[in-house]
Design a protein around this motif. Sequence first.
Motif, PDB file in Angstrom:
ATOM      1  N   TYR A 148       0.867  -1.180   0.000  1.00 18.15           N
ATOM      2  CA  TYR A 148       0.000   0.000   0.000  1.00 18.15           C
ATOM      3  C   TYR A 148       0.900   1.225   0.000  1.00 18.15           C
ATOM      4  O   TYR A 148       2.026   1.187   0.496  1.00 18.15           O
ATOM      5  CB  TYR A 148      -0.931   0.021   1.226  1.00 18.15           C
ATOM      6  N   LEU A 152       0.225   9.331   0.241  1.00 19.62           N
ATOM      7  CA  LEU A 152      -0.701   9.051  -0.841  1.00 19.62           C
ATOM      8  C   LEU A 152      -0.956  10.307  -1.682  1.00 19.62           C
ATOM      9  O   LEU A 152      -2.034  10.898  -1.615  1.00 19.62           O
ATOM     10  CB  LEU A 152      -2.013   8.506  -0.270  1.00 19.62           C
ATOM     11  N   TRP A 157      -2.795   7.653  -5.211  1.00 20.84           N
ATOM     12  CA  TRP A 157      -4.238   7.424  -5.047  1.00 20.84           C
ATOM     13  C   TRP A 157      -4.812   6.795  -6.305  1.00 20.84           C
ATOM     14  O   TRP A 157      -5.564   5.829  -6.257  1.00 20.84           O
ATOM     15  CB  TRP A 157      -4.911   8.766  -4.740  1.00 20.84           C
ATOM     16  N   THR A 160      -3.805   3.221  -6.717  1.00 21.22           N
ATOM     17  CA  THR A 160      -4.420   2.344  -5.727  1.00 21.22           C
ATOM     18  C   THR A 160      -5.731   1.765  -6.247  1.00 21.22           C
ATOM     19  O   THR A 160      -6.160   0.692  -5.807  1.00 21.22           O
ATOM     20  CB  THR A 160      -4.637   3.094  -4.402  1.00 21.22           C
ATOM     21  N   THR A 163      -4.831  -1.553  -7.434  1.00 15.66           N
ATOM     22  CA  THR A 163      -4.603  -2.461  -6.314  1.00 15.66           C
ATOM     23  C   THR A 163      -5.914  -3.012  -5.771  1.00 15.66           C
ATOM     24  O   THR A 163      -6.042  -4.212  -5.517  1.00 15.66           O
ATOM     25  CB  THR A 163      -3.846  -1.722  -5.196  1.00 15.66           C
ATOM     26  N   ASP A 172      -3.087  -9.032  -5.527  1.00 17.95           N
ATOM     27  CA  ASP A 172      -2.343  -7.970  -6.184  1.00 17.95           C
ATOM     28  C   ASP A 172      -0.923  -8.449  -6.488  1.00 17.95           C
ATOM     29  O   ASP A 172      -0.464  -9.468  -5.970  1.00 17.95           O
ATOM     30  CB  ASP A 172      -2.316  -6.750  -5.261  1.00 17.95           C
ATOM     31  N   TYR A 219       0.250  -6.516   5.138  1.00 14.75           N
ATOM     32  CA  TYR A 219       0.451  -5.210   4.514  1.00 14.75           C
ATOM     33  C   TYR A 219       1.889  -4.737   4.682  1.00 14.75           C
ATOM     34  O   TYR A 219       2.441  -4.749   5.780  1.00 14.75           O
ATOM     35  CB  TYR A 219      -0.513  -4.188   5.111  1.00 14.75           C
ATOM     36  N   ARG A 285     -11.085  -3.031  -1.125  1.00 16.60           N
ATOM     37  CA  ARG A 285     -10.582  -2.157  -0.051  1.00 16.60           C
ATOM     38  C   ARG A 285     -10.908  -2.728   1.323  1.00 16.60           C
ATOM     39  O   ARG A 285     -10.079  -2.669   2.251  1.00 16.60           O
ATOM     40  CB  ARG A 285     -11.175  -0.752  -0.189  1.00 16.60           C
ATOM     41  N   PHE A 294      -6.008   1.554   3.286  1.00 13.89           N
ATOM     42  CA  PHE A 294      -6.568   2.140   2.078  1.00 13.89           C
ATOM     43  C   PHE A 294      -7.703   3.090   2.470  1.00 13.89           C
ATOM     44  O   PHE A 294      -8.770   2.628   2.882  1.00 13.89           O
ATOM     45  CB  PHE A 294      -7.104   1.055   1.142  1.00 13.89           C
ATOM     46  N   THR A 298     -10.088   5.927  -1.990  1.00 13.37           N
ATOM     47  CA  THR A 298      -9.302   5.226  -3.005  1.00 13.37           C
ATOM     48  C   THR A 298     -10.173   4.378  -3.928  1.00 13.37           C
ATOM     49  O   THR A 298      -9.801   4.148  -5.084  1.00 13.37           O
ATOM     50  CB  THR A 298      -8.231   4.338  -2.345  1.00 13.37           C
TER      51      THR A 298
END
Length: 359
Positions: A148, A152, A157, A160, A163, A172, A219, A285, A294, A298
């Motif tokens: 992540y 951002l 952004w 993402t 993602t 991902d 993460y 998300r 996130f 996003t």
Amino acid sequence: MSPSSPTGDTRRGARRREVEHEGAGPSPVRLPMTYVLPLRWYADTGLAELTDYLRWLGDRVEVLVVDGSPPDLFARHAEAWRGWVRHLPPDPGERGLNGKVLGVRTGVRAAGHEPVVIADDDVRYDETALTVVHRLLSRVDLVRPQNYFDPLPWHAWWDTGRTLLNRALGADYPGTLAVRRSTFLGMGGYDPDVLFENLELIRTVRAYGGSEAAPAWLYVRRLPPDAAHFRGQRIRQAYDDLAQPARLLAALAVLPALAAGVASRRPGLLLGAVVGVVALAETGRRRAGGGRVFPPTTALAAPLWLLERGVCGWLAVAQRLLLGGVRYGDSRVRRAANPARRKPRTGAIVHFRSGQDRP
């Protein structure tokens, strides 16, 4: 909230990282694991920050930087990291178009431990993620964490959105993987003449019969590129889809579908498609506690990213047909990745759910 606004969790996470990098608290536990960083820089604007991170890592794992930078920068790196990072050039006997793969092949061979983390220079592990990866590699051959962006800015952004769609539809493709050294050496490494090197490594492990874990809850922070670098990656990242025909066809269908929607003069159809894409991204998300890293806004980036991929997908195909491949460094690479091969029966994808299945 604006795309670049940090969440409360992000701010608290940043403060925790500051404390860790200041060396506060008890002495860290050193893991029997090697961290391989393939590097090729033409400017040292991020050297101080990377040096702080490598110093922090060096207290916890063996750190090995395979540095393909020009001689003056290589010498500067050697001076900055002397004494606590193993710093070496790529093996001159290695040949291939993808310099990152050459660095990885050199680094894994030189690694002093069986568990090996492979990470781009913008990836920033914390202590928990290192420990989890180490434990997972006692059970599987390859680990695929979830990246992540933090901070951002607008372009992170935007990206993402990709993602979140990947998370909703499967897993991902991060800027870091972890692999057992014996598996990597046993399968002979992976092809250094492809563009999408992470997919190639995943497919090679599967074809070798190795097992894979892709925990959506693991993460690992990633620093965003600058906006100019982001813009320069758009067609090259779309070129990756040439290795995944279903994704490529979906990308190529975006513009015709948009044109058909406009021609039909039924804006409700377009609005419904946009809402559907946002809803799918929101599913990604929220998966595995993703709301911690996130921000809610996003999911709104997903339709924009999908439109971009629809445009860049056609440009990538044009580069393949007209130019023979996409530009990568000083070369032009034709293959995004080799086709997926039939996986021997011994291979498996291991799913670790939240809670009791975590190591």
